[in-house]
Design a protein around this motif. Structure first.
Motif, PDB file in Angstrom:
ATOM      1  N   THR A   1      38.875  33.431  45.038  1.00  0.00           N
ATOM      2  CA  THR A   1      39.927  32.419  44.957  1.00  0.00           C
ATOM      3  C   THR A   1      40.397  32.238  43.521  1.00  0.00           C
ATOM      4  O   THR A   1      41.603  32.172  43.267  1.00  0.00           O
ATOM      5  CB  THR A   1      39.426  31.073  45.536  1.00  0.00           C
ATOM      6  OG1 THR A   1      39.065  31.281  46.904  1.00  0.00           O
ATOM      7  CG2 THR A   1      40.504  30.013  45.469  1.00  0.00           C
ATOM      8  N   THR A   2      39.445  32.181  42.587  1.00  0.00           N
ATOM      9  CA  THR A   2      39.843  32.021  41.187  1.00  0.00           C
ATOM     10  C   THR A   2      40.676  33.211  40.729  1.00  0.00           C
ATOM     11  O   THR A   2      41.650  33.041  40.004  1.00  0.00           O
ATOM     12  CB  THR A   2      38.621  31.850  40.252  1.00  0.00           C
ATOM     13  OG1 THR A   2      37.742  32.960  40.425  1.00  0.00           O
ATOM     14  CG2 THR A   2      37.888  30.567  40.524  1.00  0.00           C
ATOM     15  N   GLU A   3      40.303  34.393  41.156  1.00  0.00           N
ATOM     16  CA  GLU A   3      41.057  35.597  40.802  1.00  0.00           C
ATOM     17  C   GLU A   3      42.470  35.543  41.383  1.00  0.00           C
ATOM     18  O   GLU A   3      43.441  35.880  40.700  1.00  0.00           O
ATOM     19  CB  GLU A   3      40.321  36.841  41.316  1.00  0.00           C
ATOM     20  CG  GLU A   3      41.104  38.095  41.117  1.00  0.00           C
ATOM     21  CD  GLU A   3      40.465  39.043  40.129  1.00  0.00           C
ATOM     22  OE1 GLU A   3      41.038  40.106  39.935  1.00  0.00           O
ATOM     23  OE2 GLU A   3      39.434  38.711  39.559  1.00  0.00           O
ATOM     24  N   ALA A   4      42.605  35.123  42.621  1.00  0.00           N
ATOM     25  CA  ALA A   4      43.933  35.021  43.249  1.00  0.00           C
ATOM     26  C   ALA A   4      44.806  34.004  42.509  1.00  0.00           C
ATOM     27  O   ALA A   4      45.998  34.248  42.270  1.00  0.00           O
ATOM     28  CB  ALA A   4      43.793  34.629  44.717  1.00  0.00           C
ATOM     29  N   ILE A   5      44.213  32.893  42.120  1.00  0.00           N
ATOM     30  CA  ILE A   5      44.957  31.875  41.361  1.00  0.00           C
ATOM     31  C   ILE A   5      45.364  32.426  40.000  1.00  0.00           C
ATOM     32  O   ILE A   5      46.517  32.272  39.577  1.00  0.00           O
ATOM     33  CB  ILE A   5      44.112  30.592  41.198  1.00  0.00           C
ATOM     34  CG1 ILE A   5      43.878  29.920  42.551  1.00  0.00           C
ATOM     35  CG2 ILE A   5      44.791  29.623  40.227  1.00  0.00           C
ATOM     36  CD1 ILE A   5      42.828  28.820  42.533  1.00  0.00           C
TER      37      ILE A   5
ATOM     38  N   ARG B   1      45.768  35.585  39.032  1.00  0.00           N
ATOM     39  CA  ARG B   1      46.804  36.625  39.173  1.00  0.00           C
ATOM     40  C   ARG B   1      48.164  36.008  39.490  1.00  0.00           C
ATOM     41  O   ARG B   1      49.185  36.428  38.950  1.00  0.00           O
ATOM     42  CB  ARG B   1      46.442  37.645  40.247  1.00  0.00           C
ATOM     43  CG  ARG B   1      45.212  38.441  39.973  1.00  0.00           C
ATOM     44  CD  ARG B   1      45.340  39.387  38.773  1.00  0.00           C
ATOM     45  NE  ARG B   1      44.028  39.824  38.374  1.00  0.00           N
ATOM     46  CZ  ARG B   1      43.376  39.399  37.302  1.00  0.00           C
ATOM     47  NH1 ARG B   1      43.923  38.545  36.477  1.00  0.00           N
ATOM     48  NH2 ARG B   1      42.179  39.830  37.010  1.00  0.00           N
ATOM     49  N   ALA B   2      48.178  35.032  40.365  1.00  0.00           N
ATOM     50  CA  ALA B   2      49.442  34.361  40.703  1.00  0.00           C
ATOM     51  C   ALA B   2      50.026  33.684  39.470  1.00  0.00           C
ATOM     52  O   ALA B   2      51.230  33.774  39.198  1.00  0.00           O
ATOM     53  CB  ALA B   2      49.223  33.349  41.823  1.00  0.00           C
TER      54      ALA B   2
ATOM     55  N   ILE C   1      52.083  28.008  42.039  1.00  0.00           N
ATOM     56  CA  ILE C   1      51.005  28.958  41.769  1.00  0.00           C
ATOM     57  C   ILE C   1      50.047  29.006  42.957  1.00  0.00           C
ATOM     58  O   ILE C   1      49.659  30.083  43.418  1.00  0.00           O
ATOM     59  CB  ILE C   1      50.257  28.588  40.470  1.00  0.00           C
ATOM     60  CG1 ILE C   1      51.180  28.745  39.269  1.00  0.00           C
ATOM     61  CG2 ILE C   1      48.987  29.431  40.309  1.00  0.00           C
ATOM     62  CD1 ILE C   1      50.673  28.106  37.992  1.00  0.00           C
ATOM     63  N   ALA C   2      49.675  27.832  43.451  1.00  0.00           N
ATOM     64  CA  ALA C   2      48.756  27.767  44.590  1.00  0.00           C
ATOM     65  C   ALA C   2      49.358  28.451  45.819  1.00  0.00           C
ATOM     66  O   ALA C   2      48.665  29.195  46.522  1.00  0.00           O
ATOM     67  CB  ALA C   2      48.417  26.313  44.891  1.00  0.00           C
TER      68      ALA C   2
ATOM     69  N   GLU D   1      51.597  30.828  45.873  1.00  0.00           N
ATOM     70  CA  GLU D   1      51.598  32.272  45.603  1.00  0.00           C
ATOM     71  C   GLU D   1      50.200  32.862  45.820  1.00  0.00           C
ATOM     72  O   GLU D   1      50.058  33.986  46.281  1.00  0.00           O
ATOM     73  CB  GLU D   1      52.067  32.518  44.168  1.00  0.00           C
ATOM     74  CG  GLU D   1      51.994  33.936  43.695  1.00  0.00           C
ATOM     75  CD  GLU D   1      53.246  34.738  43.986  1.00  0.00           C
ATOM     76  OE1 GLU D   1      53.205  35.950  43.795  1.00  0.00           O
ATOM     77  OE2 GLU D   1      54.262  34.167  44.417  1.00  0.00           O
ATOM     78  N   ALA D   2      49.183  32.094  45.470  1.00  0.00           N
ATOM     79  CA  ALA D   2      47.794  32.557  45.619  1.00  0.00           C
ATOM     80  C   ALA D   2      47.266  32.347  47.032  1.00  0.00           C
ATOM     81  O   ALA D   2      46.200  32.857  47.376  1.00  0.00           O
ATOM     82  CB  ALA D   2      46.897  31.831  44.624  1.00  0.00           C
TER      83      ALA D   2
ATOM     84  N   VAL E   1      43.404  24.743  42.049  1.00  0.00           N
ATOM     85  CA  VAL E   1      43.832  25.118  40.703  1.00  0.00           C
ATOM     86  C   VAL E   1      43.165  24.194  39.699  1.00  0.00           C
ATOM     87  O   VAL E   1      42.574  24.629  38.711  1.00  0.00           O
ATOM     88  CB  VAL E   1      45.368  25.067  40.564  1.00  0.00           C
ATOM     89  CG1 VAL E   1      45.793  25.303  39.118  1.00  0.00           C
ATOM     90  CG2 VAL E   1      46.025  26.084  41.498  1.00  0.00           C
TER      91      VAL E   1
END
Length: 172
Positions: free
Chosen positions: A2-6, A8-9, A27-28, A30-31, A38
């Motif tokens: 989840t942290t990685e997805a946030i 990257r977004a 951002i959230a 998009e992730a 976040v």
């Protein structure tokens, strides 16, 4: 994950739209996560900007070898940087916000200029590190943020010039 997805977004959006015009909810979305995550993982939007930029601002790979090849290593790193969300773009587009501008300035100083100055050593290590940073940031700005035809049309010569200009400052 989840942290990685946030992260990257945020990197994609900060590089494309800028810090001030990108919201935490965007951002959230998009992730694909709840916006509360976040703040949970990064503390704030500014904390997320810090993490987004810090990931790219490191000198270890470039400074881990001999002085003679620094110009070529820098060019190789800058070519690689074209495949990621541009940290220079993130920083330039963040300058509209005073706190974000100061954060970016501090990060560049701590993570690029200081290690580079230490590696360069006397004479005039800080001045030369600043000159190199100016050269590289200017190059990335013209290459990726505000492109000009000569830089792209004469790519081979431009990269050759950058390697030589970098090496000339190192060899002073």
């Amino acid at each position: 994950m989840t942290t990685e997805a946030i992260l990257r977004a945020a990197q994609r959006l900060f590089a494309a739209k800028g810090y001030t015009t990108t919201g935490v909810r965007e951002i959230a979305a998009e992730a694909g996560v709840n916006s509360a995550l976040v703040r949970r993982y990064f503390g704030s939007k500014e904390g997320l900007l810090r993490a987004a930029i810090e990931e790219y601002l490191h000198m270890d790979d470039i400074l881990d070898s001999d002085r003679a090849g620094l110009g070529e290593r820098v060019v190789a790193q800058l070519r690689l940087a074209e495949t990621i969300d541009n940290p220079v773009s993130m920083m330039v587009l963040a300058t509209a916000d005073p706190a974000a501008r100061m954060l970016c300035s501090d990060l560049v100083h701590e993570r690029v200029i200081l290690p580079l100055a230490e590696w360069l050593g006397p004479p005039d290590a800080m001045a030369r590190a600043g000159q190199l940073n100016l050269l590289w940031m200017g190059f990335m700005t013209v290459r990726e943020i505000l492109p000009t035809k000569p830089v792209h049309e004469f790519e081979a010569q431009t990269f050759d010039w950058l390697a030589k200009a970098t090496q000339a400052i190192v060899d002073q």
